[in-house]
Write a protein that holds these residues in place. Structure first.
Motif, PDB file in Angstrom:
ATOM      1  N   MET A 294      -3.821  -1.246   1.187  1.00  0.00           N
ATOM      2  CA  MET A 294      -2.409  -0.858   1.240  1.00  0.00           C
ATOM      3  C   MET A 294      -2.124   0.266   0.252  1.00  0.00           C
ATOM      4  N   PHE A 295      -2.673   0.150  -0.950  1.00  0.00           N
ATOM      5  CA  PHE A 295      -2.452   1.155  -1.986  1.00  0.00           C
ATOM      6  C   PHE A 295      -2.952   2.519  -1.526  1.00  0.00           C
ATOM      7  N   ASN A 296      -4.173   2.558  -1.011  1.00  0.00           N
ATOM      8  CA  ASN A 296      -4.761   3.832  -0.580  1.00  0.00           C
ATOM      9  C   ASN A 296      -4.064   4.393   0.653  1.00  0.00           C
ATOM     10  N   TYR A 297      -3.594   3.507   1.502  1.00  0.00           N
ATOM     11  CA  TYR A 297      -2.871   3.937   2.703  1.00  0.00           C
ATOM     12  C   TYR A 297      -1.563   4.630   2.331  1.00  0.00           C
ATOM     13  N   LEU A 298      -0.883   4.096   1.328  1.00  0.00           N
ATOM     14  CA  LEU A 298       0.461   4.567   1.000  1.00  0.00           C
ATOM     15  C   LEU A 298       0.509   5.688  -0.034  1.00  0.00           C
ATOM     16  N   LYS A 299      -0.476   5.739  -0.928  1.00  0.00           N
ATOM     17  CA  LYS A 299      -0.334   6.605  -2.094  1.00  0.00           C
ATOM     18  C   LYS A 299      -0.206   8.086  -1.746  1.00  0.00           C
ATOM     19  N   ASN A 300      -0.793   8.505  -0.645  1.00  0.00           N
ATOM     20  CA  ASN A 300      -0.732   9.929  -0.271  1.00  0.00           C
ATOM     21  C   ASN A 300       0.213  10.214   0.882  1.00  0.00           C
ATOM     22  N   VAL A 319       0.410  -2.629  -8.196  1.00  0.00           N
ATOM     23  CA  VAL A 319       0.453  -2.349  -9.633  1.00  0.00           C
ATOM     24  C   VAL A 319       0.637  -3.639 -10.429  1.00  0.00           C
ATOM     25  N   ILE A 320       1.564  -4.468 -10.003  1.00  0.00           N
ATOM     26  CA  ILE A 320       1.830  -5.718 -10.724  1.00  0.00           C
ATOM     27  C   ILE A 320       0.619  -6.638 -10.674  1.00  0.00           C
ATOM     28  N   ASN A 321      -0.021  -6.729  -9.506  1.00  0.00           N
ATOM     29  CA  ASN A 321      -1.230  -7.549  -9.402  1.00  0.00           C
ATOM     30  C   ASN A 321      -2.330  -7.023 -10.316  1.00  0.00           C
ATOM     31  N   ASP A 322      -2.478  -5.703 -10.364  1.00  0.00           N
ATOM     32  CA  ASP A 322      -3.505  -5.102 -11.223  1.00  0.00           C
ATOM     33  C   ASP A 322      -3.207  -5.334 -12.704  1.00  0.00           C
ATOM     34  N   LEU A 323      -1.955  -5.143 -13.094  1.00  0.00           N
ATOM     35  CA  LEU A 323      -1.595  -5.346 -14.501  1.00  0.00           C
ATOM     36  C   LEU A 323      -1.756  -6.815 -14.909  1.00  0.00           C
ATOM     37  N   THR A 324      -1.486  -7.719 -13.971  1.00  0.00           N
ATOM     38  CA  THR A 324      -1.705  -9.138 -14.242  1.00  0.00           C
ATOM     39  C   THR A 324      -3.194  -9.426 -14.411  1.00  0.00           C
ATOM     40  N   SER A 325      -4.015  -8.785 -13.586  1.00  0.00           N
ATOM     41  CA  SER A 325      -5.467  -8.942 -13.717  1.00  0.00           C
ATOM     42  C   SER A 325      -5.950  -8.410 -15.064  1.00  0.00           C
ATOM     43  N   ILE A 326      -5.380  -7.281 -15.492  1.00  0.00           N
ATOM     44  CA  ILE A 326      -5.748  -6.731 -16.796  1.00  0.00           C
ATOM     45  C   ILE A 326      -5.335  -7.699 -17.914  1.00  0.00           C
ATOM     46  N   VAL A 334     -12.929 -10.305 -20.468  1.00  0.00           N
ATOM     47  CA  VAL A 334     -13.775  -9.870 -19.361  1.00  0.00           C
ATOM     48  C   VAL A 334     -14.321  -8.477 -19.693  1.00  0.00           C
ATOM     49  N   PRO A 335     -15.615  -8.225 -19.483  1.00  0.00           N
ATOM     50  CA  PRO A 335     -16.161  -6.886 -19.744  1.00  0.00           C
ATOM     51  C   PRO A 335     -15.364  -5.811 -19.021  1.00  0.00           C
ATOM     52  N   LYS A 336     -15.132  -4.690 -19.669  1.00  0.00           N
ATOM     53  CA  LYS A 336     -14.239  -3.663 -19.145  1.00  0.00           C
ATOM     54  C   LYS A 336     -14.677  -3.141 -17.779  1.00  0.00           C
ATOM     55  N   GLU A 337     -15.962  -2.909 -17.605  1.00  0.00           N
ATOM     56  CA  GLU A 337     -16.441  -2.397 -16.321  1.00  0.00           C
ATOM     57  C   GLU A 337     -16.256  -3.435 -15.217  1.00  0.00           C
ATOM     58  N   LYS A 338     -16.439  -4.708 -15.559  1.00  0.00           N
ATOM     59  CA  LYS A 338     -16.213  -5.779 -14.591  1.00  0.00           C
ATOM     60  C   LYS A 338     -14.737  -5.874 -14.238  1.00  0.00           C
ATOM     61  N   LEU A 339     -13.884  -5.726 -15.234  1.00  0.00           N
ATOM     62  CA  LEU A 339     -12.445  -5.802 -15.019  1.00  0.00           C
ATOM     63  C   LEU A 339     -11.978  -4.752 -14.024  1.00  0.00           C
ATOM     64  N   LYS A 340     -12.551  -3.573 -14.086  1.00  0.00           N
ATOM     65  CA  LYS A 340     -12.167  -2.493 -13.167  1.00  0.00           C
ATOM     66  C   LYS A 340     -12.403  -2.870 -11.709  1.00  0.00           C
ATOM     67  N   GLU A 341     -13.376  -3.736 -11.452  1.00  0.00           N
ATOM     68  CA  GLU A 341     -13.676  -4.151 -10.077  1.00  0.00           C
ATOM     69  C   GLU A 341     -12.541  -4.963  -9.475  1.00  0.00           C
ATOM     70  N   TYR A 342     -11.721  -5.551 -10.338  1.00  0.00           N
ATOM     71  CA  TYR A 342     -10.637  -6.408  -9.870  1.00  0.00           C
ATOM     72  C   TYR A 342      -9.330  -5.643  -9.677  1.00  0.00           C
ATOM     73  N   LEU A 343      -9.384  -4.332  -9.741  1.00  0.00           N
ATOM     74  CA  LEU A 343      -8.177  -3.519  -9.620  1.00  0.00           C
ATOM     75  C   LEU A 343      -8.154  -2.740  -8.318  1.00  0.00           C
ATOM     76  N   ALA A 344      -6.982  -2.714  -7.684  1.00  0.00           N
ATOM     77  CA  ALA A 344      -6.798  -1.902  -6.475  1.00  0.00           C
ATOM     78  C   ALA A 344      -6.659  -0.426  -6.849  1.00  0.00           C
ATOM     79  N   TYR A 345      -6.032  -0.172  -8.000  1.00  0.00           N
ATOM     80  CA  TYR A 345      -5.843   1.191  -8.491  1.00  0.00           C
ATOM     81  C   TYR A 345      -7.105   1.625  -9.210  1.00  0.00           C
TER      82      TYR A 345
END
Length: 347
Positions: A294-300, A319-326, A334-345
């Motif tokens: 959804m994010f990639n579909y809408l962002k552009n 964004v809210i889901n990603d910030l909650t994951s962070i 959680v290791p930073k590189e692993k954390l990035k995998e859980y983000l849509a952004y």
């Protein structure tokens, strides 16, 4: 330009908001935070996200506050945008706030089903006090599920949950949540019908895609994690999608295997929706899959109508889901590189 929609003012405001919220330099700092206190200070310093921290109660647990404040961001932004609309356009946008009502109502239902006290529950509420469709002060006087359902009589949610028992809420949480969300999307599509032709089509297209993705998320979870029949999975699926008509939803629900389900999804979407799933295949992964799509579909997308507002709201969801994951990632180191995998952004 529709007189009910101050398009140019909205466009300018939303472009500015997106620029602040999706500042990649800020996000890199969020991910690198070494504590919740540090993360909270970074979020407070963001020109847009920081606005929702003004009512935070600093005497409470920092993590609880942080997640509640993040969850309130969507409500804050919708309330702000509503003032630029009037007539049917205002009513359409107000329908998005039904989701905040659902989340708070679900919280109350779960508490009551477990026999827990409702004391202090208001501190976690995120519904709009300006535009809520429920009387939460009255609802909070309920002492059990039966009383609560009676209090909901006359509301848009009553018919969907009037026959629920305490056992239903306790043991089949998906049951009442899908019933409540069906009300939300029915309301959005009904109010979209009242917009001007071009706006109506755009609204139904975007909301329809959201429904499609929620159905994929729901069927995925039901097949992998819930011990329920294909008939039940089909029964609780949402209506009104763009890509998935009734026959396609039925095919997905009655898939003979999980592999067949994934093949059908990719065929219907003409896209490998599951290509980024990790080997662990956990719940959070399917959240990221649908959020990222959804994010990639809408962002552009460059909408010149109500689409600019709807797309912003759905970007906020990601964004809210990603910030909650962070927030959770920082909390549990959680290791930073692993954390990035859980983000849509993807930064």
């Amino acid at each position: 330009m529709n007189p009910n929609m101050a398009y140019y003012a909205l466009e300018t405001k939303i472009v500015t908001k997106k620029g602040h919220i999706l500042n990649s330099k800020d996000w890199k700092k969020y991910i690198e935070s070494d504590s919740l206190e540090h993360l909270a200070e970074l979020l407070k310093s963001n020109p847009e996200i920081g606005k929702v921290f003004k009512d935070i109660n600093n005497t409470e647990n920092e993590r609880v506050n942080l997640e509640t404040v993040l969850s309130s961001l969507r409500k804050y932004e919708i309330e702000n945008l509503i003032h630029y609309l009037s007539g049917d356009y205002k009513e359409f946008l107000k329908a998005f706030l039904i989701e905040e009502d659902i989340k708070d109502l679900s919280l109350i239902l779960r508490k009551l089903s477990r026999g827990d006290s409702l004391n202090g529950i208001k501190e976690g509420f995120i519904h709009s006090k300006l535009f809520t469709c429920l009387d939460f002060e009255k609802i909070l006087t309920a002492r059990n599920i039966e009383q609560l359902i009676k209090m909901l009589k006359g509301s848009i949610f009553y018919n969907g949950i009037k026959n629920m028992s305490n056992a239903d809420v306790l043991n089949r949480e998906f049951h009442f949540e899908m019933k409540l969300y069906s009300v939300l999307y029915k309301s959005l599509l009904e109010r979209a019908e009242k917009l001007d032709s071009d706006d109506s089509k755009t609204a139904k297209d975007i909301v329809g895609l959201k429904i499609d993705l929620l159905n994929i998320q729901w069927i995925y979870r039901a097949i992998k994690y819930y011990n329920i029949s294909s008939h039940e999975i089909y029964f609780y699926s949402l209506e009104g999608g763009n890509i998935l008509n009734n026959d396609k939803i039925r095919n997905l629900c009655y898939s003979k295997s999980f592999d067949e389900f994934k093949v059908l999804v990719n065929e219907y979407f003409k896209y490998d929706l599951f290509k980024d799933l990790t080997d662990s295949d956990t719940n959070i992964d399917i959240n990221v899959v649908v959020d990222a799509y959804m994010f990639n579909y809408l962002k552009n997308k460059n909408y010149r109508n109500i689409g600019i507002v709807i797309s912003f709201i759905y970007l906020l969801d990601s964004v809210i889901n990603d910030l909650t994951s962070i927030t959770e990632g920082v909390q549990y180191q959680v290791p930073k590189e692993k954390l990035k995998e859980y983000l849509a952004y993807k930064i």
